[in-house]
Design a protein around this motif. Structure first.
Motif, short mmCIF file in Angstrom:
data_model
loop_
_atom_site.label_atom_id
_atom_site.label_comp_id
_atom_site.label_asym_id
_atom_site.label_seq_id
_atom_site.Cartn_x
_atom_site.Cartn_y
_atom_site.Cartn_z
N MET A 1 0.53 -0.74 0.05
CA MET A 1 -0.44 0.01 0.26
C MET A 1 1.07 1.02 0.23
N LYS A 2 0.38 2.61 -0.32
CA LYS A 2 1.51 3.53 -0.96
C LYS A 2 1.36 4.18 0.63
N ASN A 3 2.39 4.71 0.67
CA ASN A 3 2.40 5.45 2.45
C ASN A 3 0.51 6.58 2.10
N ALA A 4 0.67 7.25 1.15
CA ALA A 4 -0.29 8.74 1.50
C ALA A 4 -1.84 7.69 1.91
N VAL A 5 -2.69 6.23 1.66
CA VAL A 5 -3.08 5.11 1.96
C VAL A 5 -3.82 5.37 3.35
N VAL A 6 -2.16 4.28 3.46
CA VAL A 6 -1.52 4.22 4.95
C VAL A 6 -1.77 5.30 5.98
N ASN A 7 -1.50 6.14 5.86
CA ASN A 7 -1.73 7.81 6.12
C ASN A 7 -2.97 8.24 6.40
N GLU A 8 -3.73 8.14 5.41
CA GLU A 8 -5.25 8.36 5.62
C GLU A 8 -6.26 7.41 6.09
N LEU A 9 -5.41 5.92 6.09
CA LEU A 9 -6.59 4.92 6.81
C LEU A 9 -6.02 5.29 8.43
N ILE A 10 -5.02 6.01 8.41
CA ILE A 10 -4.42 5.50 10.11
C ILE A 10 -4.85 7.09 10.54
N SER A 11 -5.69 8.50 9.88
CA SER A 11 -5.41 9.46 10.44
C SER A 11 -6.98 9.47 10.51
N THR A 12 -7.54 8.31 9.57
CA THR A 12 -9.66 8.19 9.60
C THR A 12 -9.68 7.51 10.84
#
Length: 319
Positions: A1-12
């Motif tokens: 998974m791309k970092n941007a998607v992972v970061n968005e998941l964690i943020s959400t």
């Protein structure tokens, strides 16, 4: 998974975690993992697997569309809910199952609110009535070229699994703590016009029309009663507005603490939906703006309420 998607998941996940909660502890329970394994994922040292993301999304009510969409530079993602089973009833069943899961998730939360501006009779009200419900389904079947004339609503067989999820969804819709409808004043006129048209096509019989006329009067009595009370029979709050302007589609918005989704009615009985924050907020703003051009008739506007229902009864009597 791309970092941007992972970061968005964690943020959400952090956004929707209650203030008194702890995200790591919640994920330990959801994923059945040790605390160290969870923290390694939250720190980005180990990537979430696809199956882990799917479990998180399902258990925490997170939209993967929103995660992916927000990680992109622009645009918003919608789910058309268009399925491709050969049997249309299976398509309809899967659509209702998805909505049932949604309302099962939000119904018990006291912060949940459902707001709908509707230019047709809302599903919440017509679904409990056998002939009205069958008519909406038969209209959809006909437009999908799966129904031929002549026929009768008596020939429309509702599979047991579909009847079961319909009943459960009906109940869940009325278990939401707070519901608001903004009704186009032509909702019953348009429904009656459709019945007359399909009767001329031979898609419904004279008996079907008589049964639907009876059910529409029953529906009107129920809607008038709950509008006067300002609540459903179970005590959950209901606000009903009559719009003084026409609107071109049916819009809905569902919100609870840490969760939101909006719907736009399409293809007769279906809706496309989005959990994109910008889209949801815009739709919420649009629906609330319609209130400025509407009259509240629940626990208010007694004369307007009486005039509206008297007029609708006359329209139904033309059947």
């Amino acid at each position: 998974m791309k970092n941007a998607v992972v970061n968005e998941l964690i943020s959400t996940m952090r956004e929707i975690t209650p203030k008194e909660g702890n995200l790591a502890n919640i994920l330990m329970e959801v994923l059945c993992m040790s605390k160290e394994a969870i923290y390694r994922r939250l720190r980005g040292e180990v990537a979430f697997t696809f199956s882990e993301v799917a479990i998180i999304a399902s258990q925490m009510g997170i939209s993967l569309d929103k995660i992916v969409g927000n990680s992109m530079s622009s645009g918003a993602m919608f789910d058309l809910n268009v399925l491709h089973f050969l049997e249309p009833m299976d398509n309809y069943y899967e659509i209702l199952v998805r909505y049932h899961k949604l309302f099962r998730y939000v119904k018990a939360d006291p912060t949940t609110e459902v707001i709908t501006s509707s230019n047709t009779i809302p599903y919440t009200f017509y679904a409990p009535y056998e002939n009205l419900s069958k008519f909406r389904i038969s209209r959809w079947l006909y437009q999908n070229e799966k129904l031929r004339t002549p026929t009768s609503l008596a020939n429309i067989v509702i599979p047991e699994k579909l009847a079961k999820v319909q009943k459960e969804l009906q109940e869940d819709l009325r278990l939401v703590h707070k519901t608001c409808f903004i009704l186009d004043q032509g909702v019953f006129a348009s429904f009656v016009r459709e019945i007359k048209y399909f009767a001329e096509l031979g898609l419904v019989t004279a008996t079907d029309v008589a049964n639907m006329k009876k059910e529409l009067h029953q529906l009107l009595r129920e809607l008038e009663l709950v509008s006067e009370k300002g609540s459903f029979h179970n005590g959950n709050l209901l606000s009903v507005y009559l719009s003084n302007v026409d609107f071109e589609a049916t819009y809905s918005y569902v919100e609870k603490n840490g969760y939101q989704i909006c719907f736009l009615r399409i293809y007769s009985i279906n809706s496309m939906d989005s959990r994109d924050g910008k889209v949801c907020n815009y739709q919420k703003k649009w629906i609330h703006s319609l209130k400025r051009h509407s009259t509240l008739i629940s626990q208010s506007g007694e004369i307007q309420r009486m005039n509206f229902f008297n007029e609708q009864k006359k329209i139904v009597d033309t059947l």
